[in-house]
Write an enzyme that holds these catalytic residues in place. Structure first.
Site, PDB file in Angstrom:
ATOM      1  CD1 TRP A 191      37.263  36.995  46.133  1.00 13.12           C
ATOM      2  CD2 TRP A 191      35.432  36.315  45.039  1.00 13.12           C
ATOM      3  NE1 TRP A 191      37.530  37.045  44.788  1.00 13.12           N
ATOM      4  CE2 TRP A 191      36.435  36.627  44.104  1.00 13.12           C
ATOM      5  CE3 TRP A 191      34.193  35.857  44.580  1.00 13.12           C
ATOM      6  CZ2 TRP A 191      36.233  36.515  42.723  1.00 13.12           C
ATOM      7  CZ3 TRP A 191      33.990  35.741  43.214  1.00 13.12           C
ATOM      8  CH2 TRP A 191      35.006  36.069  42.307  1.00 13.12           C
ATOM      9  CG  MET A 192      40.123  31.453  46.209  1.00 19.29           C
ATOM     10  SD  MET A 192      40.499  29.728  46.606  1.00 19.29           S
ATOM     11  CE  MET A 192      39.629  28.883  45.282  1.00 19.29           C
ATOM     12  CG  ASP A 249      44.108  35.626  40.448  1.00 19.09           C
ATOM     13  OD1 ASP A 249      42.943  35.483  40.086  1.00 19.09           O
ATOM     14  OD2 ASP A 249      44.814  36.591  40.102  1.00 19.09           O
ATOM     15  CD  GLN A 257      44.520  38.390  45.009  1.00 16.05           C
ATOM     16  OE1 GLN A 257      43.894  39.377  44.691  1.00 16.05           O
ATOM     17  NE2 GLN A 257      45.548  38.453  45.837  1.00 16.05           N
ATOM     18  CG  PHE A 296      45.524  43.137  43.427  1.00 12.41           C
ATOM     19  CD1 PHE A 296      44.572  43.207  44.440  1.00 12.41           C
ATOM     20  CD2 PHE A 296      45.236  43.766  42.219  1.00 12.41           C
ATOM     21  CE1 PHE A 296      43.361  43.887  44.257  1.00 12.41           C
ATOM     22  CE2 PHE A 296      44.035  44.451  42.022  1.00 12.41           C
ATOM     23  CZ  PHE A 296      43.099  44.507  43.031  1.00 12.41           C
ATOM     24  CB  SER A 297      47.912  37.791  41.844  1.00 14.24           C
ATOM     25  OG  SER A 297      46.592  37.351  42.037  1.00 14.24           O
ATOM     26  NE  ARG A 329      45.838  43.042  37.421  1.00 15.40           N
ATOM     27  CZ  ARG A 329      45.139  43.931  36.733  1.00 15.40           C
ATOM     28  NH1 ARG A 329      45.353  45.217  36.914  1.00 15.40           N
ATOM     29  NH2 ARG A 329      44.232  43.529  35.867  1.00 15.40           N
ATOM     30  CD  GLU A 376      43.884  40.241  35.024  1.00 11.67           C
ATOM     31  OE1 GLU A 376      43.442  41.275  35.522  1.00 11.67           O
ATOM     32  OE2 GLU A 376      43.247  39.172  35.057  1.00 11.67           O
ATOM     33  CD1 TRP A 383      38.856  37.429  35.862  1.00 12.70           C
ATOM     34  CD2 TRP A 383      37.478  38.038  37.511  1.00 12.70           C
ATOM     35  NE1 TRP A 383      39.600  37.522  37.022  1.00 12.70           N
ATOM     36  CE2 TRP A 383      38.779  37.900  38.045  1.00 12.70           C
ATOM     37  CE3 TRP A 383      36.441  38.405  38.371  1.00 12.70           C
ATOM     38  CZ2 TRP A 383      39.077  38.126  39.397  1.00 12.70           C
ATOM     39  CZ3 TRP A 383      36.731  38.632  39.719  1.00 12.70           C
ATOM     40  CH2 TRP A 383      38.029  38.491  40.208  1.00 12.70           C
TER      41      TRP A 383
HETATM   42  C1  FRU Z   1      43.358  38.093  37.994  1.00 16.55           C
HETATM   43  C2  FRU Z   1      43.454  39.353  38.824  1.00 16.55           C
HETATM   44  C3  FRU Z   1      44.905  39.752  38.986  1.00 16.55           C
HETATM   45  C4  FRU Z   1      44.897  40.561  40.238  1.00 16.55           C
HETATM   46  C5  FRU Z   1      43.860  39.835  41.058  1.00 16.55           C
HETATM   47  C6  FRU Z   1      43.049  40.728  41.953  1.00 16.55           C
HETATM   48  O1  FRU Z   1      42.216  37.340  38.228  1.00 16.55           O
HETATM   49  O2  FRU Z   1      42.705  40.389  38.220  1.00 16.55           O
HETATM   50  O3  FRU Z   1      45.451  40.421  37.875  1.00 16.55           O
HETATM   51  O4  FRU Z   1      46.138  40.595  40.867  1.00 16.55           O
HETATM   52  O5  FRU Z   1      43.003  39.185  40.151  1.00 16.55           O
HETATM   53  O6  FRU Z   1      42.233  39.997  42.798  1.00 16.55           O
END
Ligand code: FRU
Length: 545
Positions: free
Chosen positions: A135-136, A138, A154, A194-195, A255, A307, A398
């Site tokens: 999986w990938m 951000d 990610q 996370f990002s 975040r 985000e 998403w």
């Molecule tokens: C955006 C997000 C970010 C978070 C990351 C988690 O797509 O929800 O806010 O850091 O993905 O994978």
């Protein structure tokens, strides 16, 4: 207790009470990987990896119940010579009354010295970045240094659905070919990774050495906090800062830190997504941050969580003005459903961002960087040459990212783009031009446009993708309803429509095996769409309307 696989393999599996299973891999085992059988429909099991009496990792795994969709490798190399244990807790609904022994994962789990990463997906893009497997989402911490574009992302290494987030790493010299390098940041006691963003600390402001690459990322567990890591080898390996977390707040969604050097104030700035607004900070050393302001209440779209922010200054083309652009990815709330990238134009004094024309952002009104359904988490590279603010987005949504019809890997990135500001109808808009690296690379086609028209991309299987330009309504839209596989999600089969602010004279199109990126007037209006056709769209037909 049962011993599995060939006698050379020392793997013992013991079923315990309450759906718990203990897997033991003997200290004399020499294999590099434990190959985990995954079934995407299975619920997640929580797995503790233990060495001696200490917990090394926690994994969430969709361990196969009835059939194995694919294997993912879990590297056990680092504990060679010691017994490794996996204590696996099945949730009640996972076993659903079934005997744990009958779960297929326990007869299929095995040890191996190798893991086959060769491509098995015919829809894998030819010139867009994808993870080798799994999986990938951000793009993270992108920066440029010494001729190389570094892209972290990610990555969920233990399946092709979101979970177990780490930062993986790829590098390119031309923004077309990408080399995969080892992942750089793995989850720890503070949470999943996370990002976040990276900067090159040329003047050693943080004290980790001149030229150190500093990463700020979100540690995500029960709470979200911000952590720092640094690299003294140009971004190939990182050391986590002892004093993490460096920034905390009393808010659940806190975040995606994005930092940059601001020459105008001689300080670092940081912008962070907090619920449905952005917080802006300053620092002298990248470790201690002072909050200066908040932006966003009652401006723009608030149908989802804010985000992945970004903030940078650009010239307004055709004028001698410069303006600041605040990038705010939002999920959901996008103009054509699901996740998308909104932006705000204004001024920034190093502490506070102020929008130019409030009317453009009140009552839920918003401006969008790309109106296609598959452009999210867009942020820019730090330290890019010639003052560039080159951006890359995650090419998915998403609404359906976890179920798109690829399995070996899931998700690609967009091509790299250069954001620019242009004027139309007395307003300033953000456009995104394909990066100059693609000029002359033979990846795109440009159709000259005079008035309304339809461009049909067709393949030998009778599937098509329609691009419609309507000069009466001043809209550009993409229709993928007949483009191939669409029924994996009710949200996929939707027409995406974008407003056009200046009459179009050209439409530039990048077609890859599973995506179509459309740029009106070379980026004044952008639409990015995933497609899953039976064969590549090789025919282009233009119909005047
Ligand atoms: C955006 C997000 C970010 C978070 C990351 C988690 O797509 O929800 O806010 O850091 O993905 O994978």
């Amino acid at each position: 207790m049962c011993a599995l696989s060939s006698p050379a393999q020392t793997i013992d599996i013991e079923q315990l009470s309450g759906g718990n299973t203990l897997v033991r891999i003997g200290a004399d085992e020499k294999s590099k990987y434990l190959l985990l059988p995954i079934e995407e429909k299975a619920p997640e099991a929580s797995v503790r990896v233990i060495c001696g009496n200490d917990q090394m990792r926690t994994l969430n795994l969709r361990l196969a119940l009835d059939k194995v969709d694919y294997y993912v490798p879990f590297c056990i190399d680092e504990w060679r010579g010691r017994e490794v244990k996996l204590l696996t807790r099945m949730s009640v609904d996972r076993t659903n009354g079934r005997e744990v022994e009958n779960e297929i994962c326990w007869s299929k789990i095995r040890l191996s010295d190798s893991f086959d990463k060769s491509n098995r997906e015919k829809l894998r893009p030819a010139f867009h970045h994808t993870p080798e497997y799994a999986w990938m989402n951000d793009p993270n911490g992108m920066f440029y240094l010494d001729g190389e574009w570094h892209l972290y992302y990610q990555w969920g290494p233990y399946g092709s659905m979101w979970n177990n987030m780490t930062w993986a790493h790829s590098v390119s010299r031309d923004l077309i070919h990408w080399e995969h390098r080892p992942e750089v940041l793995k989850p720890d006691a503070l949470g999943a990774i996370f990002s976040g963003s990276c900067v090159v600390d040329h003047n050693n402001t943080a004290g980790f050495g001149a030229g150190a690459v500093i990463a700020l990322y979100t540690s995500a567990a029960e709470v979200q906090t911000q952590s720092l890591a640094y690299s003294t080898d140009g971004g190939n390996t990182f050391i986590k800062y002892e004093g993490n977390p460096i920034l905390t707040a009393d808010i659940a969604d806190f975040r995606d830190p994005n930092m940059f050097w601001n020459d105008e104030i001689g300080k670092w700035n940081l912008i962070l997504a907090c619920g449905q607004e952005m917080r802006i900070y300053t620092s002298d050393n990248l470790i201690e941050w002072t909050e200066d302001s908040r932006f966003g209440k009652s401006y723009g779209n608030h149908e989802g969580v804010w985000e992945c922010p970004d903030l940078f200054k650009l010239p307004v083309e055709g004028t001698d003005q410069q303006k600041w652009v605040l990038i705010c990815n939002i999920n959901p709330g996008g103009p054509n459903g699901g996740s998308a990238t909104q932006y705000f134009i204004g001024d920034f004094d190093g502490k506070k961002f102020t929008v130019d024309n409030v009317d453009r952002y009140i009552d839920g009104k918003a401006l969008w960087q790309d109106y296609g359904k598959d452009h999210y988490a867009a942020v820019s590279f730090s330290n890019a040459p010639d003052g560039r603010h080159t951006m890359i987005a995650w090419m998915s949504n998403w609404e359906y990212a976890n179920v798109v019809p690829t399995m070996q890997y899931r998700s690609a990135n967009t091509i790299a783009r250069e954001p620019f500001l242009y004027q139309a109808d007395g307003e300033i808009f953000l456009g995104s031009r394909p990066s100059p690296e693609y000029d002359g690379a033979g990846l795109d086609q440009t159709v000259k446009v005079k008035g309304s028209c339809q461009i049909l991309l067709a393949n030998q299987d009778g599937e098509q993708f329609a691009i419609n330009y309507d000069q009466q309504t001043m809209t550009l839209s993409c229709d993928r309803s007949r483009s191939g596989q669409i029924d994996f999600s009710p949200h996929f089969n939707e027409v995406a429509t974008a407003p056009v602010h200046r009459k179009l004279s050209s439409i530039r199109i990048f077609i890859d095996n599973s995506s179509i990126e459309v740029f009106g007037n070379n980026g004044e209006v952008c639409l990015t769409s995933l497609v899953f056709p039976s064969s590549t769209f090789s025919e282009l037909i233009v119909n005047k309307r």
